[in-house]
Enzyme design. Structure first.
Site, PDB file in Angstrom:
ATOM      1  N   HIS A 140       0.819  -1.224   0.000  1.00  0.00           N
ATOM      2  CA  HIS A 140       0.000   0.000   0.000  1.00  0.00           C
ATOM      3  C   HIS A 140       0.851   1.272   0.000  1.00  0.00           C
ATOM      4  CE1 HIS A 140      -3.523  -2.405   0.450  1.00  0.00           C
ATOM      5  NE2 HIS A 140      -3.219  -2.806   1.662  1.00  0.00           N
ATOM      6  N   CYS A 141       2.173   1.123   0.058  1.00  0.00           N
ATOM      7  CA  CYS A 141       3.044   2.296   0.115  1.00  0.00           C
ATOM      8  C   CYS A 141       3.648   2.590  -1.257  1.00  0.00           C
ATOM      9  CB  CYS A 141       4.170   2.079   1.124  1.00  0.00           C
ATOM     10  SG  CYS A 141       5.158   3.569   1.406  1.00  0.00           S
TER      11      CYS A 141
END
Length: 340
Positions: A140-141
């Site tokens: 998710h980064c």
């Protein structure tokens, strides 16, 4: 050459882990749904089964500012010096009240070490045909923002380092975590050399429509998907993806939050289903002579550590991974039966 690339001994396995991977916020981690000791528990199960000893494991180097800037903006890395920002990413609100020096030591340092582990595992996969980082998978980064317990873009870093420092030109990401991998997708928007296949529950976080434009093979699932439907779709789509695109390496984000009763994944895959899923990915990579690097990613139930350990042992029992470097004998241990 990046300092995250280190050479390993012939008797070591491409199994990357450091006990410092594990997160401890003075007990505050118990307020989070995530098992902050998952990584240690995986290794302990493998040791208890006489599968490995500590000597087999590879300890990575922590990714520091210089290495992180290959992907991350200075603005983003600076923002992590605010505990409030980190609390939002880690999804533990009480962290906002802690001194940042403690947050750096207790949470961000272990995450930087896992990030270094993912980058190193990419190199080792090229050398040995496979590698597993018992951690990482912070999908998710992106370079500009974190979220969903993911403070660093280790998947983007893994691939960028391979392209810069090795002969890798084309990479495939196969993301089988329950959640859409929107972080690296944002980083690789408009990059045809990176083929993304993502199979996820469309009803849950993050629902990032912009990032979805980077997905070349998108398999959106609903709640409560069970083993048969899951495996049929995986087999069909991964075969088709590898017919379309010939990667120099396959990055496998092997989240276990697809497990039945996982509080965040909302899917219904059994323990055996996860083990068979991993087996298929490694099987097709071996058949097509594609190096594969596996990251453990999401998985929030206490029992997922045992499933991951059993899956790794199953991969070896099926001949899909080997601890020995070709030509080196005697570093494989006898294992006890799988707990399935």
């Amino acid at each position: 050459m990046t300092s995250l690339y280190i050479d390993i001994r012939d008797d070591q396995w491409p199994l990357v882990y450091d006990d410092k991977y594990n997160v401890s916020f003075l007990g505050f981690e118990k307020f989070h749904v995530f098992d902050a000791k998952k990584w240690r528990n995986i290794i302990q199960y493998l040791k208890d089964a006489n599968f490995i000893t500590a000597d087999h494991l590879v300890k990575p180097v922590e990714a520091k500012q210089k290495e992180l800037l290959v992907v991350h903006t200075k603005k983003y890395l600076k923002s992590l010096k605010w505990s409030t920002k980190v609390a939002m990413i880690a999804e533990v609100p009480i962290v906002a009240c802690l001194p940042n020096i403690l947050v750096q030591h207790a949470y961000l340092k272990p995450m930087r070490l896992q990030t270094g582990g993912s980058v190193l595992a990419g190199k080792l996969a090229l050398e040995r045909g496979w590698a597993i980082n018992v951690g990482g998978g912070f999908h998710h980064c992106s370079g500009e923002r974190g979220g969903g317990f993911c403070p660093y873009a280790d998947i983007t870093l893994l691939i960028r380092n391979l392209v810069e420092h090795t002969d890798v030109q084309n990479a495939m990401i196969v993301d089988l975590d329950a959640h859409q991998g929107n972080g690296y997708q944002r980083d690789f928007l408009g990059v045809p050399e990176v083929y993304i296949m993502d199979m996820y529950n469309r009803h849950i976080y993050p629902r990032d429509e912009e990032a979805k434009r980077a997905i070349r093979r998108k398999i959106e699932l609903g709640h409560k998907v069970e083993d048969l439907e899951y495996m049929v779709k995986l087999r069909k789509n991964l075969k088709a993806a590898l017919d379309e695109f010939k990667p120099d390496i396959l990055v496998y984000n092997a989240g276990t939050d697809i497990l039945d009763s996982d509080p965040l994944g909302h899917m219904s895959i059994s323990d055996v289903g996860i083990i068979k899923r991993d087996e298929f990915v490694f099987e097709i990579c071996k058949a097509r002579h594609i190096p594969v690097v596996m990251l453990t990613s999401g998985g929030y139930l206490r029992r997922t550590a045992r499933i991951i350990a059993d899956s790794i042992m199953n991969l070896k029992s099926k001949g899909l991974i080997s601890g020995c470097k070709p030509g080196v004998q005697g570093n494989d241990l006898e294992t006890t039966p799988l707990h399935m």
